[in-house]
Write a protein that holds these residues in place. Structure first.
Motif, PDB file in Angstrom:
ATOM      1  N   PHE A  73       0.718  -1.374  -0.396  1.00 22.37           N
ATOM      2  CA  PHE A  73       0.390  -0.019  -0.171  1.00 22.37           C
ATOM      3  C   PHE A  73       1.069   1.335   0.022  1.00 22.37           C
ATOM      4  O   PHE A  73       1.815   1.505   0.797  1.00 22.37           O
ATOM      5  N   CYS A 192      -5.418  -6.718  -4.279  1.00 23.74           N
ATOM      6  CA  CYS A 192      -5.565  -5.127  -3.914  1.00 23.74           C
ATOM      7  C   CYS A 192      -6.228  -4.251  -5.614  1.00 23.74           C
ATOM      8  O   CYS A 192      -5.903  -5.066  -6.931  1.00 23.74           O
ATOM      9  N   GLY A 195      -5.760  -1.891  -7.146  1.00 25.26           N
ATOM     10  CA  GLY A 195      -4.131  -1.439  -7.209  1.00 25.26           C
ATOM     11  C   GLY A 195      -3.714  -1.514  -8.781  1.00 25.26           C
ATOM     12  O   GLY A 195      -2.864  -0.120  -8.749  1.00 25.26           O
ATOM     13  N   SER A 331      -7.550  -6.875   1.086  1.00 22.28           N
ATOM     14  CA  SER A 331      -6.201  -5.793   1.167  1.00 22.28           C
ATOM     15  C   SER A 331      -5.792  -5.857   2.211  1.00 22.28           C
ATOM     16  O   SER A 331      -5.878  -7.071   3.445  1.00 22.28           O
ATOM     17  N   CYS A 364     -10.584   1.014   0.946  1.00 22.98           N
ATOM     18  CA  CYS A 364      -9.663   0.887   0.070  1.00 22.98           C
ATOM     19  C   CYS A 364      -9.438   2.308  -0.464  1.00 22.98           C
ATOM     20  O   CYS A 364     -10.829   2.739  -1.555  1.00 22.98           O
ATOM     21  N   TYR A 415      -2.787   5.403   6.560  1.00 25.51           N
ATOM     22  CA  TYR A 415      -1.223   5.090   6.535  1.00 25.51           C
ATOM     23  C   TYR A 415      -0.611   5.060   7.896  1.00 25.51           C
ATOM     24  O   TYR A 415      -0.380   3.961   8.261  1.00 25.51           O
TER      25      TYR A 415
END
Ligand code: FAD
Lengths: 424, 242
Positions: A73, A192, A195, A331, A364, A415
């Protein structure tokens, strides 16, 4: 900065002293042992929660092949030039110093379920009472003809973060105006879902910001549709007109093979060429899961929805990308959420702490262009033996800039939050 | 010895920061401040702060007498350790310092827990701080730490009557701390550690009833039963920010 308060610290000391006074065989019984394989989003969280909440009453050992963990991530933001590599790389030192977790840096080669031991590459064994398996994914290279581990040195997948991500970044930095990048994306299920499309956005952002607006990214997709498709395609038209082309199977007819050295992807209808190929092949649970006999025919591990316990072994819990988690996507957020259910269950079995009904959650975020973030997420709970969603949301097309900006800021906050939740 | 050094270091750092902030502020300072606009601008703060006669601590500390006050120094308020360190390092609230803080709360004191994005406009800040300077001369309530109980509306009051199970709250909190840091740092997602219980409960109801719009919070709160909200409130209000 220690996370134990004075009372917990006292308990630690007390139990430490008691342990020393006991003969070896009793000592082994006195403290139950939990071993965690994989120090990523799932494994690091599980180890930390078990150690933190059992306040020293459970021995926790965390096994990961590396002494540093680079998060997948935000690795796309590194490709886009928003982050440096150090900012997405984390150590395990606080898990050791603040939570008393034993970290072993080695590769787990085998699990012996009969003797309840894990064998390491150096030949030594580690016994467990409960085992958490969170090895993430491994790539099935030959699912794309012509692709292999060697070919990945030329055409990186960068779907496990680390040297592969840096290789892709170096190759991206070398792309000149007018040159083309070809991405081959994987079939479901894979790590993901949004992604690959966030990655295309970030690569386009970098090229555009360098004035390479004549460059192009072609995405060859084996799927007919993809996650947040409307949001991505709206963003691509707005910010990167003519730079990103997405081809589903009805356009290319099917992916036949790749030639990394020649930089080409052959499909039923056409051959696509690029100075840079990013091939993301089909995926399966990290190989240790199959070795331990935890996978089924899908290559992933079936689990009990209310606890994350393996359907194949009562003493083993499989979390993260390696498990089959019903409606939950693969995820980091999901892995972190599943880890907490497994940790609670394990603690209640080993120390009689309370267990509550399982709840799971995921969000996400993806960045399309500077300050333009979008999100998709849901809450989940066990239903009829499967993890099912109980409420969902997704960003809308046409949202105003302020909403998108705050969505991006939220992702930055997340994050920091999740990495603090994993590594202490 | 080490401690002594750190103190000197942090003092020098404070000096440097405030000095730099002072320079940056020259433009703001030269603006003519219009205190009459301040009250309206304080709406950005009043969700969390009280000021004026009988002010109490809410989500943030009351701001009576804030000018000339050492940062992080109201007895009984749960400051972040970053804010307390700043105070111990020599930060005293002045026109310049408050201006710089509310301009960029996250960067002015790293790791503090004020969940406020910042006020961009130089004139707005100048006007607000000028108003604050006048109004803050009043005396706070004698028991500023006793929470006001009339902040919760409608059905949310029922939740306040439930005694939450902090163990259950601790388990449920696992879901929250993936975003809201358990240390109480506000890094893009608000800090919810040490929030007063009534404020905590009310804000969750505001997401549930669409008074506040944020999809990630809404989806989460929709599934929370009253007992769960009570458990979460009991747990989070028992924590101390770090
Ligand atoms: C480009 C990209 C972007 C992404 N963006 C997001 C995002 O924005 N949000 C999000 O939530 N998720 C995102 N993800 C997904 C996320 O990274 C994964 O879902 C998550 O890391 C899964 O956690 P895990 O614990 O299952 O595996 P991992 O995090 O991969 O951890 C597994 C660890 O186990 C180690 N390991 C494996 N086998 C062994 C063994 N036998 N012995 C010792 N160690 C072993 C591995 O080296 C690794 O360190 C992204 C992924 C990619 C590729």
């Amino acid at each position: 900065m220690t996370h134990f308060n004075r009372r917990q610290f006292g308990l630690l000391l007390a139990s430490g002293a008691a342990t020393l006074a006991l003969p070896t065989y009793l000592r082994a019984q006195a403290k139950p042992k939990v071993v965690v394989i994989g120090g990523g989003a799932g494994g690091a969280t599980a180890a930390r929660y078990i150690a933190k909440d059992s306040k020293g009453d459970i021995d926790v050992t965390l096994i990961d092949a590396s002494d540093m963990f680079t998060t997948c991530f935000f690795s796309n933001l590194y490709l886009g030039g928003y982050r440096d590599f150090a900012s997405i790389t984390h150590g395990y030192d606080r898990l050791e110093s603040n939570y008393g977790i034993r970290k072993i840096t080695d590769y787990a080669t085998a699990v012996d379920r009969a003797t309840k031991t894990v064998t390491l590459a150096d030949g030594s064994t580690v016994p467990y009472d409960r085992l958490v398996v969170s090895p993430g994914i491994d790539l099935i290279y030959d699912s794309v003809e012509g692709y292999s581990e060697e070919a990945a040195q030329i055409a990186p997948h960068a779907w496990k973060a680390g040297p592969q991500t840096q290789l892709l970044k170096a190759k991206l930095d070398a792309v000149k105006d007018g040159e083309q990048i070809v991405m081959v994306t994987p079939p479901n299920p894979f790590r993901c879902p949004p992604g690959p499309y966030e990655r295309a956005s970030m690569m386009a952002h970098l090229l555009k910001s360098r004035g390479h607006a004549n460059s192009k990214i072609v995405i060859i997709d084996p799927k007919e549709k993809f996650s947040k498709q409307g949001l991505f395609q709206e963003g691509w038209e707005k910010y990167y007109p003519g730079m990103i082309e997405w081809y589903g199977p009805d356009v290319h007819g099917g992916i036949k093979s790749v030639d990394a050295a020649a930089g080409s992807v052959e499909t039923d209808f056409d051959t696509f060429k690029g100075v840079l190929l990013n091939v993301i092949p089909r995926q399966k649970a990290g190989v240790i899961a199959a070795q331990a006999g935890l996978t089924n025919e899908t290559g992933f591990c079936p689990i009990e929805a209310s606890t994350m316990r393996s359907e194949n072994d009562d003493n083993i819990f499989v979390i993260g990308d390696a498990c089959i988690a019903g409606a939950m996507p693969k995820s980091g957020f999901s892995a972190n959420s599943q880890a907490k259910v497994a940790a609670m269950t394990i603690r209640s079995e080993l120390t009689d702490s309370k267990a509550f009904p399982a709840k799971y959650s995921n969000t996400c975020w993806s960045l399309i262009e500077t300050d333009d973030g979008v999100k998709v997420g849901a809450q989940y709970a066990p239903k009829d033996g499967k993890i099912a969603s109980t409420s969902t949301f997704i960003s809308q097309t046409g949202e105003d800039a302020a909403v998108r900006k705050s969505t991006f800021e939220e992702s930055e906050g997340w994050y920091k939050g999740i990495t603090a939740d994993m590594f202490g | 010895m080490l401690r002594y050094f750190r103190q000197i270091l942090s003092r020098t750092k404070w000096f440097a920061t405030t000095f730099a902030a002072g320079l940056l502020l020259c433009s703001a300072q030269s603006l003519a401040a219009d205190a009459s606009r301040g009250e309206a601008l304080f709406k950005a703060c009043s969700q969390c702060h009280e000021v004026g006669a009988q002010a109490k601590n809410k989500v943030g500390p009351h701001l009576d007498g804030v000018f000339g006050r050492k940062a992080g120094s109201i007895e009984g308020f749960k400051y972040s350790s970053a804010m307390k360190r700043a105070g111990d390092g020599g930060l005293v609230w002045s026109v310049d310092a408050i201006d710089a803080y509310i301009h960029k709360p996250r960067t002015f004191i790293k790791g503090n827990r004020m969940s406020y994005r910042g006020m961009e406009d130089d004139q707005d800040r100048a006007d607000l701080v000028a108003w604050l300077e006048q109004i803050s001369l009043t005396k706070p309530s004698a028991n500023a730490n006793v929470p006001s109980t009339n902040a919760v509306v409608g059905f949310a009051t029922a939740v306040l009557e439930i005694e939450g199970d902090p163990d259950y709250g601790a388990y449920l909190s696992g879901e929250c701390v993936t975003c809201h840091q358990i240390t109480g740092k506000a890094d893009g997602i608000p800090s919810i550690v040490g929030l007063p219980r009534d404020y905590f409960v009310r804000s969750l109801f505001e997401y549930k009833t669409n008074i506040r719009q944020n999809e990630v919070m809404k989806t989460r709160v929709i599934n929370l039963a009253d007992e769960e909200i009570a458990a979460l409130a009991a747990y989070f209000s028992s924590l101390t920010p770090q």
